[in-house]
Design an enzyme around this catalytic site. Structure first.
Site, PDB file in Angstrom:
ATOM      1  CB  SER A 196      -5.534  -1.461  14.990  1.00 43.60           C
ATOM      2  OG  SER A 196      -6.358  -0.609  14.209  1.00 43.60           O
TER       3      SER A 196
ATOM      4  CB  CYS B 156      -0.917   0.000   1.220  1.00 42.16           C
ATOM      5  SG  CYS B 156      -2.294   1.174   1.047  1.00 42.16           S
TER       6      CYS B 156
ATOM      7  CE  LYS C 199      -7.903  -1.370   4.198  1.00 41.66           C
ATOM      8  NZ  LYS C 199      -6.546  -0.994   3.797  1.00 41.66           N
TER       9      LYS C 199
ATOM     10  CD  GLU D  91     -14.065  -4.419  -4.163  1.00 41.05           C
ATOM     11  OE1 GLU D  91     -13.049  -5.049  -4.523  1.00 41.05           O
ATOM     12  OE2 GLU D  91     -14.160  -3.184  -4.271  1.00 41.05           O
TER      13      GLU D  91
ATOM     14  CE  LYS E 214      -7.511  -3.741   7.384  1.00 43.88           C
ATOM     15  NZ  LYS E 214      -6.473  -3.072   6.701  1.00 43.88           N
TER      16      LYS E 214
ATOM     17  NE  ARG F  77      -7.024   4.755   8.715  1.00 45.21           N
ATOM     18  CZ  ARG F  77      -8.208   5.038   8.210  1.00 45.21           C
ATOM     19  NH1 ARG F  77      -8.799   6.170   8.540  1.00 45.21           N
ATOM     20  NH2 ARG F  77      -8.801   4.206   7.373  1.00 45.21           N
TER      21      ARG F  77
ATOM     22  NE  ARG G  88      -6.972   4.786   4.705  1.00 43.03           N
ATOM     23  CZ  ARG G  88      -5.945   5.617   4.730  1.00 43.03           C
ATOM     24  NH1 ARG G  88      -5.801   6.530   3.778  1.00 43.03           N
ATOM     25  NH2 ARG G  88      -5.052   5.561   5.708  1.00 43.03           N
TER      26      ARG G  88
HETATM   27  C1  PBG Z   1      -3.245   0.240   4.786  1.00 41.20           C
HETATM   28  C2  PBG Z   1      -3.809  -0.582   5.871  1.00 41.20           C
HETATM   29  C3  PBG Z   1      -4.647  -0.221   6.921  1.00 41.20           C
HETATM   30  C4  PBG Z   1      -4.778  -1.339   7.716  1.00 41.20           C
HETATM   31  C5  PBG Z   1      -4.042  -2.351   7.128  1.00 41.20           C
HETATM   32  N1  PBG Z   1      -3.463  -1.875   5.971  1.00 41.20           N
HETATM   33  C6  PBG Z   1      -5.226   1.069   7.311  1.00 41.20           C
HETATM   34  C7  PBG Z   1      -6.204   1.746   6.499  1.00 41.20           C
HETATM   35  O1  PBG Z   1      -6.668   1.272   5.477  1.00 41.20           O
HETATM   36  O2  PBG Z   1      -6.507   2.872   6.909  1.00 41.20           O
HETATM   37  C8  PBG Z   1      -5.548  -1.412   9.013  1.00 41.20           C
HETATM   38  C9  PBG Z   1      -5.156  -2.509   9.912  1.00 41.20           C
HETATM   39  C10 PBG Z   1      -5.631  -2.390  11.302  1.00 41.20           C
HETATM   40  O3  PBG Z   1      -6.450  -1.530  11.680  1.00 41.20           O
HETATM   41  O4  PBG Z   1      -5.160  -3.209  12.109  1.00 41.20           O
HETATM   42  N2  PBG Z   1      -4.072   0.658   3.808  1.00 41.20           N
END
Ligand code: PBG
Length: 326
Positions: free
Chosen positions: A276, A122, A197, A235, A250, A207, A219
């Site tokens: 997270s 990413c 996602k 998707e 996710k 973040r 986003r």
């Molecule tokens: C990057 C990404 C994110 C997460 C994993 N890869 C953050 C986002 O999309 O803002 C989140 C993982 C987590 O919250 O543990 N794009």
């Protein structure tokens, strides 16, 4: 009428611990876990993420010990996130040879080659604006971003990554990355796609950990609307057609219906990302003494397996390993 003649006695199969384990349908095993790690630049750094107790950003010099500790716990795969010092408009830190994920990957494969490296592909950790691609007219430009994503994936493969995990939710990312990997000779490297996602408030603590909060907007033009279910299948379907080898859903906890839908509709391994925010909420409640952390975590991760997850990406992986070994 005698009790028991015209009703079923389900409690028979719950009568003792041995009986319950005999009929248990789903299990957690360390083979199924992927542990996310955050790598920072500099030396001798081990910064605990304030909103994620027990999760650290570490510098390269801590990697060898960390990988050995993980292996000794039975954790055999890590998902590598980079937290670079320098950011720019394009997110070039994501695809340069000396990028932090590339350095970390080379080091892991040199020092502890048994460890599987899943590279997060990413741009948001590397862009000055914090979005997951190139900005045009205040939005992320899909096709321009794809070019950089393909470069990122190939540079991660060059560094030795075992699995490429694209997470930026641009349309066509699996197709473009598959083609780029194949052209570079990496026909054997699988793609673990963030197929489904959602634009989720559960990513907040990540973040902080990855320093990837968007500097403007959100986003929602690329990540999915949490209200939608059919969209998840669309998707996942396109990712399968484009060549995804694994399908990530996710977040996990609030999306177990989607995990089951993806499991029922596709044959690829399904990966639940226990994100997270799901981690932080449990840790905060546990620190207050409001819940039994061990029982709660084992329950919710087992629920992910029951929902159909083959694999789980989780910040709890180390805790689970310790609990399962007790
Ligand atoms: C990057 C990404 C994110 C997460 C994993 N890869 C953050 C986002 O999309 O803002 C989140 C993982 C987590 O919250 O543990 N794009």
């Amino acid at each position: 009428m005698e009790a028991g003649q015209n009703f079923k006695r389900h409690r028979r199969l719950r009568s003792s611990a041995a009986m319950r384990s005999l009929v248990r349908e789903n299990h957690l095993r360390m083979d199924d876990f992927i542990y996310p790690i955050f790598i920072v630049e500099g030396e001798n750094k081990k910064n605990e993420v304030p909103s994620m107790p027990g999760v650290f950003q570490i510098s390269l010099d801590h990697i060898k010990k960390e990988m050995e500790d993980l292996l000794s716990l039975g954790i055999k795969a890590v998902m590598v996130f980079g937290v670079p010092d320098e950011k720019d408009e394009q997110g070039s830190g994501a695809f340069i040879e000396t990028g932090i994920v590339q350095e970390a990957t080379r080091l892991i494969k040199k020092e502890v080659p048994e460890m599987l490296v899943v590279a997060d592909t990413c741009l948001c950790e590397y862009t000055s604006h914090g979005h997951c691609g190139v900005i045009h007219n205040h939005d992320v430009d899909n096709d321009e971003s794809l070019k950089l994503l393909a470069k990122t994936a190939v540079s991660q493969a060059d560094a030795g990554a075992d699995i490429i995990a694209p997470s930026n939710m641009m349309d066509g990312f699996v197709a473009v990355i598959r083609q780029a990997l194949d052209e570079a000779g990496y026909t054997n490297i699988p793609i673990m796609s963030y197929a489904v996602k959602y634009a989720s408030a559960f990513y907040g603590p990540f973040r902080d950990a990855a320093d990837s909060t968007p500097q403007f907007g959100d986003r929602k033009t690329y990540q999915m609307d949490p209200s939608n279910r059919m969209e998840a299948l669309r998707e996942a379907e396109s990712d399968v057609e484009e060549g995804a080898d694994f399908l990530i859903v996710k977040p996990a906890m609030s999306y177990l219906d989607i995990v089951r839908d993806v499991k029922n509709n596709f044959k690829a391994p399904v990966v639940a990302y226990n994100v997270s925010g799901e981690y932080s909420m449990v840790k905060a409640a546990a620190q207050n003494g409001w819940i039994n952390e061990k029982e709660l975590v084992l329950e919710k991760l087992t629920a992910m397996k029951r929902a159909g997850a083959d694999l789980i990406i989780s910040y709890f992986a180390k805790d689970v390993a310790r609990w399962l070994n007790e």
